[in-house]
Design an enzyme around this catalytic site. Structure first.
Site, PDB file in Angstrom:
ATOM      1  N   ARG A  47       0.841  -1.212   0.000  1.00  0.00           N
ATOM      2  CA  ARG A  47       0.000   0.000   0.000  1.00  0.00           C
ATOM      3  C   ARG A  47       0.873   1.258   0.000  1.00  0.00           C
ATOM      4  O   ARG A  47       0.554   2.254  -0.637  1.00  0.00           O
ATOM      5  CB  ARG A  47      -0.977  -0.023   1.182  1.00  0.00           C
ATOM      6  CG  ARG A  47      -1.864   1.216   1.258  1.00  0.00           C
ATOM      7  CD  ARG A  47      -3.136   1.010   2.075  1.00  0.00           C
ATOM      8  NE  ARG A  47      -2.905   0.400   3.374  1.00  0.00           N
ATOM      9  CZ  ARG A  47      -2.339   1.020   4.421  1.00  0.00           C
ATOM     10  NH1 ARG A  47      -1.937   2.269   4.320  1.00  0.00           N
ATOM     11  NH2 ARG A  47      -2.180   0.382   5.562  1.00  0.00           N
ATOM     12  N   TYR A  99     -18.492  14.359 -17.026  1.00  0.00           N
ATOM     13  CA  TYR A  99     -18.733  12.918 -17.140  1.00  0.00           C
ATOM     14  C   TYR A  99     -19.681  12.470 -16.020  1.00  0.00           C
ATOM     15  O   TYR A  99     -19.448  12.777 -14.857  1.00  0.00           O
ATOM     16  CB  TYR A  99     -17.388  12.175 -17.063  1.00  0.00           C
ATOM     17  CG  TYR A  99     -17.518  10.719 -16.706  1.00  0.00           C
ATOM     18  CD1 TYR A  99     -18.078   9.822 -17.609  1.00  0.00           C
ATOM     19  CD2 TYR A  99     -17.126  10.255 -15.463  1.00  0.00           C
ATOM     20  CE1 TYR A  99     -18.225   8.498 -17.274  1.00  0.00           C
ATOM     21  CE2 TYR A  99     -17.271   8.924 -15.118  1.00  0.00           C
ATOM     22  CZ  TYR A  99     -17.824   8.048 -16.032  1.00  0.00           C
ATOM     23  OH  TYR A  99     -17.979   6.732 -15.684  1.00  0.00           O
TER      24      TYR A  99
END
Ligand SMILES: *Cc1c(COP(=O)(O)O)cnc(C)c1O
Length: 375
Positions: A47, A99
Site C-alpha cells: 500500500r 462525465y
C-alpha cells in the site's frame, strides 16, 4: 525526448536480479526488513509503495510532463482523492456536461462533506469568471467532454483559476497525453481514467493523477493515496504500463478511424448532428486545433427520429458491440442517456461511438447497414 520514445522507455528498468527486459510482476504485499530494522531496498508494504505501481507513476509523470504521478484503483478514485485534498468549505467549479459518474461523485458525495459545487459552461470563459467565488479552490476541466465532445480552452481556464487563487485540474481521459498535454497549457494537474486508452485493452481498471509540481497539495494527495488506501494493485499497474508502451500508435489509429467515421456520419441523411472536434463545423474546432495534435477516438451522433430510432440503430450493428466504456481495440456503441439516467442533459437520440482499431471501411460499412434500420 519524443512521446513515442518516452512511451516505450519511461518507468522501465532492467531487473537487477535476472536481467529481465519486460518488468517482473511484484505481487508480494510485504518486504523484508534488515536486522537493524531498516528497509534497505526501499519497500515496506505494497500500500505504501510497490515497484509496479511506481514504474507506472513514473511513466505517466514523464508522458504528461509533470513532477509526480499517483495511481489509484479507478479514475473515480483518482478524482475523489483530488476532492479529498481540498480544504473543508471549498467551492468547486465543474463543467455542466461533466462525465456523469464524476457529476454524481461531486453532487452526491462531495457536497455532503461541505464542499460546494457550481456547474458552469466551461466552453464560455466569461461565464466561468463570473461564477468564481472567494472560496473557489478548484476549477475542473474535462476536454474533450464525455459524451458531448465539447472543447474547453485549457489555457484560458487555467488563467482564470490562477487569478482566483484556485487550482485547475484537467480530466485528460479522452485525449491522453499523446493528443493533449494540459500541464504545458497551465493546468496544475491532470486526472485519467486509465481504464480507457492508457490500459487500452478493456481488461484493467485504474486511475492516475499527475501533478505539475511536488508541492503541499501533491504531498497531501500522496498521503490520501497511501493512507486512504485506494491504491492501484500491482497487476493492474503492470497491465496499464504495458498498455502505455503502444499508446502513441494506438491513439493515431483511433483518431484516423474516428475522423473517417465522423465524415461518413456527417453526410448521412438519417443523421441529425455529429459531435466530433475534428470536423470544421464543430464549435470547438479552432480551440481543438490549438491545444490537441489529433481529435480523439470518440464520436457522438444524433439520429433523426428520437430515442426509439437510436435504439433501432444500436440494435442493428454487427461489429460495434453494445457496451459502455472506450479505449479498447474493439469498437463500441452506446445509448448514453439511458445509462446516465433521469435528469441527464445528454440528448435522447444520441449514440456514442468508441472507435476501435478495426479497419475504418469495415466500421463505416457496419454503421451504413445499421442506419438502414431507419429507412
Ligand atoms: C470513465 C471515465 C472516468 C471514470 O473512470 P473509472 O475508471 O471508470 O472510475 C472519469 N472521467 C472520464 C472522462 C471517463 O470517461
Amino acid at each position: 525526448m519524443h512521446l513515442e520514445t518516452l512511451a516505450v522507455h519511461a518507468g522501465s528498468r532492467i531487473d537487477p536480479a535476472t536481467g529481465a527486459v519486460a518488468p517482473p510482476l511484484y505481487l508480494s504485499t510485504t518486504f523484508e526488513r534488515a536486522t537493524d530494522g531498516s528497509y534497505p531496498r526501499g519497500y515496506i508494504y505494497t500500500r505504501h509503495g510497490n515497484p509496479n505501481r511506481e514504474a507506472l507513476e513514473e511513466a505517466m509523470a514523464a508522458l504528461e510532463g509533470g513532477a509526480m504521478g499517483l495511481a489509484f484503483a479507478s479514475g473515480s478514485a483518482a478524482a475523489f482523492a483530488v476532492l479529498q485534498a481540498l480544504p473543508p468549505g471549498a467551492h468547486i467549479l465543474a463543467p455542466k456536461d461533466l462525465y456523469h459518474g464524476l457529476a454524481r461523485l461531486f453532487r452526491e458525495i462531495a457536497t455532503a462533506w461541505g464542499l460546494s459545487i457550481s456547474f458552469v459552461d466551461m466552453t464560455d470563459p466569461p461565464a466561468v469568471e463570473s461564477a468564481i467565488r472567494p472560496e473557489t479552490r478548484l476549477i475542473w476541466v474535462e476536454t474533450p467532454s464525455n459524451p458531448m465532445l465539447r472543447i474547453t480552452d485549457i489555457e484560458r481556464i487555467a488563467t482564470c483559476a490562477h487569478r482566483a487563487g484556485a487550482l485547475c485540474i484537467c480530466d485528460n481521459t479522452l485525449a491522453t497525453p499523446i493528443l493533449q498535454r494540459p500541464l504545458n497549457l497551465g493546468a496544475d494537474g491532470v486526472v485519467h481514467s486509465a481504464t480507457k486508452y492508457l490500459g487500452g485493452h478493456s481488461d484493467a481498471m485504474g486511475g492516475i493523477v499527475v501533478l505539475k509540481e511536488e508541492n503541499a497539495f501533491a504531498r497531501r494527495l500522496r498521503e490520501i493515496q497511501i493512507t486512504g488506501g485506494a491504491i492501484l494493485p500491482p497487476f493492474e499497474s503492470w497491465l496499464i504500463l504495458r498498455g502505455l508502451r503502444t499508446l502513441p500508435y494506438r491513439m493515431r489509429a483511433h483518431c484516423e478511424n474516428a475522423m473517417r467515421v465522423a465524415a461518413f456520419l456527417a453526410q448521412h441523411p438519417a443523421v441529425e448532428a455529429v459531435h466530433y472536434p475534428g470536423l470544421p463545423e464543430h464549435p470547438g474546432h479552432a480551440v481543438a486545433i490549438r491545444q490537441m495534435s489529433m481529435f480523439g477516438g470518440l464520436v457522438s451522433f444524433q439520429v433523426r427520429g428520437g430515442r426509439e430510432a437510436a435504439f433501432r440503430v444500436a440494435g442493428q450493428t454487427r461489429l460495434f458491440i453494445r457496451a459502455t466504456s472506450f479505449g479498447g481495440p474493439e469498437s463500441l456503441i452506446e445509448h448514453r442517456a439511458s445509462i446516465e439516467g433521469p435528469g441527464t442533459a445528454t440528448p435522447d437520440n444520441l449514440l456514442r461511438l468508441a472507435i476501435g482499431l478495426e479497419h475504418p471501411d469495415d466500421l463505416i460499412e457496419d454503421l451504413d447497414q445499421a442506419l438502414q434500420a431507419l429507412r
